[in-house]
Design a protein around this motif. Structure first.
Motif, PDB file in Angstrom:
ATOM      1  N   ASP A  38       0.841  -1.187   0.000  1.00 39.05           N
ATOM      2  CA  ASP A  38       0.000   0.000   0.000  1.00 39.05           C
ATOM      3  C   ASP A  38       0.882   1.246   0.000  1.00 39.05           C
ATOM      4  O   ASP A  38       1.897   1.306   0.706  1.00 39.05           O
ATOM      5  CB  ASP A  38      -0.890  -0.023   1.254  1.00 39.05           C
ATOM      6  N   ALA A  39       0.525   2.255  -0.777  1.00 42.50           N
ATOM      7  CA  ALA A  39       1.331   3.465  -0.902  1.00 42.50           C
ATOM      8  C   ALA A  39       1.486   4.191   0.435  1.00 42.50           C
ATOM      9  O   ALA A  39       2.572   4.690   0.756  1.00 42.50           O
ATOM     10  CB  ALA A  39       0.719   4.393  -1.951  1.00 42.50           C
ATOM     11  N   ASP A  40       0.422   4.259   1.237  1.00 43.18           N
ATOM     12  CA  ASP A  40       0.528   4.920   2.543  1.00 43.18           C
ATOM     13  C   ASP A  40       1.452   4.140   3.478  1.00 43.18           C
ATOM     14  O   ASP A  40       2.209   4.744   4.251  1.00 43.18           O
ATOM     15  CB  ASP A  40      -0.852   5.086   3.184  1.00 43.18           C
ATOM     16  N   ASP A  41       1.415   2.818   3.394  1.00 38.12           N
ATOM     17  CA  ASP A  41       2.330   2.003   4.193  1.00 38.12           C
ATOM     18  C   ASP A  41       3.776   2.282   3.784  1.00 38.12           C
ATOM     19  O   ASP A  41       4.666   2.390   4.637  1.00 38.12           O
ATOM     20  CB  ASP A  41       2.028   0.514   4.043  1.00 38.12           C
ATOM     21  N   LEU A  42       4.020   2.414   2.489  1.00 38.15           N
ATOM     22  CA  LEU A  42       5.365   2.727   2.016  1.00 38.15           C
ATOM     23  C   LEU A  42       5.816   4.086   2.534  1.00 38.15           C
ATOM     24  O   LEU A  42       6.958   4.227   3.000  1.00 38.15           O
ATOM     25  CB  LEU A  42       5.419   2.700   0.487  1.00 38.15           C
ATOM     26  N   ASP A  43       4.936   5.081   2.481  1.00 46.86           N
ATOM     27  CA  ASP A  43       5.291   6.410   2.999  1.00 46.86           C
ATOM     28  C   ASP A  43       5.676   6.330   4.471  1.00 46.86           C
ATOM     29  O   ASP A  43       6.653   6.961   4.901  1.00 46.86           O
ATOM     30  CB  ASP A  43       4.128   7.388   2.817  1.00 46.86           C
ATOM     31  N   ARG A  44       4.920   5.562   5.251  1.00 48.42           N
ATOM     32  CA  ARG A  44       5.243   5.418   6.681  1.00 48.42           C
ATOM     33  C   ARG A  44       6.577   4.706   6.876  1.00 48.42           C
ATOM     34  O   ARG A  44       7.367   5.085   7.747  1.00 48.42           O
ATOM     35  CB  ARG A  44       4.125   4.675   7.404  1.00 48.42           C
ATOM     36  N   LEU A  45       6.856   3.696   6.082  1.00 48.99           N
ATOM     37  CA  LEU A  45       8.135   2.991   6.180  1.00 48.99           C
ATOM     38  C   LEU A  45       9.309   3.898   5.837  1.00 48.99           C
ATOM     39  O   LEU A  45      10.342   3.879   6.514  1.00 48.99           O
ATOM     40  CB  LEU A  45       8.140   1.768   5.261  1.00 48.99           C
ATOM     41  N   ILE A  46       9.147   4.693   4.803  1.00 50.78           N
ATOM     42  CA  ILE A  46      10.210   5.618   4.411  1.00 50.78           C
ATOM     43  C   ILE A  46      10.444   6.652   5.506  1.00 50.78           C
ATOM     44  O   ILE A  46      11.599   6.938   5.868  1.00 50.78           O
ATOM     45  CB  ILE A  46       9.886   6.298   3.064  1.00 50.78           C
ATOM     46  N   ALA A  47       9.373   7.203   6.058  1.00 57.21           N
ATOM     47  CA  ALA A  47       9.516   8.186   7.136  1.00 57.21           C
ATOM     48  C   ALA A  47      10.197   7.563   8.350  1.00 57.21           C
ATOM     49  O   ALA A  47      11.077   8.179   8.965  1.00 57.21           O
ATOM     50  CB  ALA A  47       8.146   8.753   7.520  1.00 57.21           C
ATOM     51  N   ALA A  48       9.827   6.339   8.691  1.00 59.21           N
ATOM     52  CA  ALA A  48      10.447   5.666   9.838  1.00 59.21           C
ATOM     53  C   ALA A  48      11.929   5.406   9.574  1.00 59.21           C
ATOM     54  O   ALA A  48      12.763   5.580  10.472  1.00 59.21           O
ATOM     55  CB  ALA A  48       9.722   4.351  10.138  1.00 59.21           C
ATOM     56  N   ALA A  49      12.274   5.013   8.368  1.00 58.96           N
ATOM     57  CA  ALA A  49      13.683   4.776   8.026  1.00 58.96           C
ATOM     58  C   ALA A  49      14.483   6.067   8.095  1.00 58.96           C
ATOM     59  O   ALA A  49      15.624   6.082   8.585  1.00 58.96           O
ATOM     60  CB  ALA A  49      13.789   4.154   6.634  1.00 58.96           C
ATOM     61  N   GLU A  50      13.896   7.172   7.618  1.00 55.86           N
ATOM     62  CA  GLU A  50      14.578   8.467   7.696  1.00 55.86           C
ATOM     63  C   GLU A  50      14.763   8.898   9.145  1.00 55.86           C
ATOM     64  O   GLU A  50      15.830   9.410   9.518  1.00 55.86           O
ATOM     65  CB  GLU A  50      13.804   9.521   6.907  1.00 55.86           C
ATOM     66  N   ASP A  51      13.736   8.694   9.976  1.00 54.14           N
ATOM     67  CA  ASP A  51      13.853   9.024  11.399  1.00 54.14           C
ATOM     68  C   ASP A  51      14.956   8.207  12.056  1.00 54.14           C
ATOM     69  O   ASP A  51      15.757   8.733  12.835  1.00 54.14           O
ATOM     70  CB  ASP A  51      12.524   8.790  12.131  1.00 54.14           C
ATOM     71  N   LEU A  52      15.005   6.919  11.749  1.00 55.02           N
ATOM     72  CA  LEU A  52      16.029   6.056  12.322  1.00 55.02           C
ATOM     73  C   LEU A  52      17.423   6.490  11.878  1.00 55.02           C
ATOM     74  O   LEU A  52      18.361   6.506  12.687  1.00 55.02           O
ATOM     75  CB  LEU A  52      15.777   4.601  11.941  1.00 55.02           C
ATOM     76  N   ALA A  53      17.572   6.860  10.616  1.00 49.66           N
ATOM     77  CA  ALA A  53      18.870   7.332  10.121  1.00 49.66           C
ATOM     78  C   ALA A  53      19.287   8.601  10.853  1.00 49.66           C
ATOM     79  O   ALA A  53      20.463   8.769  11.201  1.00 49.66           O
ATOM     80  CB  ALA A  53      18.803   7.566   8.614  1.00 49.66           C
ATOM     81  N   ASP A  54      18.329   9.509  11.107  1.00 49.65           N
ATOM     82  CA  ASP A  54      18.628  10.736  11.848  1.00 49.65           C
ATOM     83  C   ASP A  54      19.065  10.424  13.280  1.00 49.65           C
ATOM     84  O   ASP A  54      20.016  11.019  13.801  1.00 49.65           O
ATOM     85  CB  ASP A  54      17.415  11.674  11.873  1.00 49.65           C
ATOM     86  N   ILE A  55      18.387   9.483  13.911  1.00 50.40           N
ATOM     87  CA  ILE A  55      18.735   9.098  15.283  1.00 50.40           C
ATOM     88  C   ILE A  55      20.134   8.502  15.318  1.00 50.40           C
ATOM     89  O   ILE A  55      20.945   8.829  16.198  1.00 50.40           O
ATOM     90  CB  ILE A  55      17.687   8.112  15.850  1.00 50.40           C
ATOM     91  N   GLU A  56      20.448   7.635  14.369  1.00 46.94           N
ATOM     92  CA  GLU A  56      21.777   7.019  14.315  1.00 46.94           C
ATOM     93  C   GLU A  56      22.856   8.063  14.055  1.00 46.94           C
ATOM     94  O   GLU A  56      23.944   8.000  14.633  1.00 46.94           O
ATOM     95  CB  GLU A  56      21.821   5.918  13.256  1.00 46.94           C
ATOM     96  N   ALA A  57      22.574   9.034  13.181  1.00 43.53           N
ATOM     97  CA  ALA A  57      23.545  10.095  12.905  1.00 43.53           C
ATOM     98  C   ALA A  57      23.787  10.942  14.153  1.00 43.53           C
ATOM     99  O   ALA A  57      24.931  11.326  14.443  1.00 43.53           O
ATOM    100  CB  ALA A  57      23.063  10.967  11.746  1.00 43.53           C
ATOM    101  N   ALA A  58      22.734  11.236  14.902  1.00 39.88           N
ATOM    102  CA  ALA A  58      22.881  12.010  16.135  1.00 39.88           C
ATOM    103  C   ALA A  58      23.697  11.224  17.164  1.00 39.88           C
ATOM    104  O   ALA A  58      24.573  11.792  17.841  1.00 39.88           O
ATOM    105  CB  ALA A  58      21.511  12.371  16.708  1.00 39.88           C
ATOM    106  N   ARG A  59      23.443   9.930  17.274  1.00 39.85           N
ATOM    107  CA  ARG A  59      24.235   9.086  18.190  1.00 39.85           C
ATOM    108  C   ARG A  59      25.710   9.098  17.814  1.00 39.85           C
ATOM    109  O   ARG A  59      26.591   9.200  18.662  1.00 39.85           O
ATOM    110  CB  ARG A  59      23.723   7.649  18.173  1.00 39.85           C
ATOM    111  N   ALA A  60      25.975   8.965  16.528  1.00 37.58           N
ATOM    112  CA  ALA A  60      27.361   8.956  16.059  1.00 37.58           C
ATOM    113  C   ALA A  60      28.037  10.293  16.348  1.00 37.58           C
ATOM    114  O   ALA A  60      29.196  10.331  16.775  1.00 37.58           O
ATOM    115  CB  ALA A  60      27.415   8.642  14.567  1.00 37.58           C
ATOM    116  N   ALA A  61      27.319  11.389  16.136  1.00 40.19           N
ATOM    117  CA  ALA A  61      27.881  12.712  16.414  1.00 40.19           C
ATOM    118  C   ALA A  61      28.181  12.878  17.901  1.00 40.19           C
ATOM    119  O   ALA A  61      29.237  13.394  18.285  1.00 40.19           O
ATOM    120  CB  ALA A  61      26.920  13.804  15.932  1.00 40.19           C
ATOM    121  N   ARG A  62      27.256  12.419  18.750  1.00 40.60           N
ATOM    122  CA  ARG A  62      27.485  12.499  20.192  1.00 40.60           C
ATOM    123  C   ARG A  62      28.687  11.656  20.610  1.00 40.60           C
ATOM    124  O   ARG A  62      29.466  12.049  21.469  1.00 40.60           O
ATOM    125  CB  ARG A  62      26.241  12.071  20.958  1.00 40.60           C
ATOM    126  N   ALA A  63      28.831  10.488  19.993  1.00 38.04           N
ATOM    127  CA  ALA A  63      29.968   9.622  20.310  1.00 38.04           C
ATOM    128  C   ALA A  63      31.282  10.281  19.895  1.00 38.04           C
ATOM    129  O   ALA A  63      32.284  10.197  20.617  1.00 38.04           O
ATOM    130  CB  ALA A  63      29.805   8.263  19.619  1.00 38.04           C
TER     131      ALA A  63
END
Length: 84
Positions: A38-63
């Motif tokens: 479903d297209a809306d499911d894909l949009d949610r998956l993409i948003a979640a993946a982008e959020d996770l990438a942002d969280i990982e980048a912030a963790r790496a920067a803090r480290a």
């Protein structure tokens, strides 16, 4: 479902993915090669993946900062992005 079967029943495949919110996996020679979701499911998956990438980048920067690396000044960040 095989790609050939999906081709013959494309409207049914799309409706199944949209209504049931479960991916329909397409196979070729017994191996999964694609999925219809479903297209809306894909949009949610993409948003979640982008959020996770942002969280990982912030963790790496803090480290990096915790390991003694200097932080990049905000003014330099803005200049590098063409915002200053």
């Amino acid at each position: 479902m095989t790609v050939s079967d999906a081709r013959a029943r494309l409207a049914d495949v799309v409706d199944a993915a949209r209504v049931q919110h479960d991916p329909v996996y397409l196979t070729r020679r017994g191996q999964r090669v694609a999925a219809v979701i479903d297209a809306d499911d894909l949009d949610r998956l993409i948003a979640a993946a982008e959020d996770l990438a942002d969280i990982e980048a912030a963790r790496a920067a803090r480290a990096e900062i915790a390991d003694g690396e200097a932080a990049i000044p905000w003014e330099q960040v803005k200049a590098d992005l063409g915002l200053a």
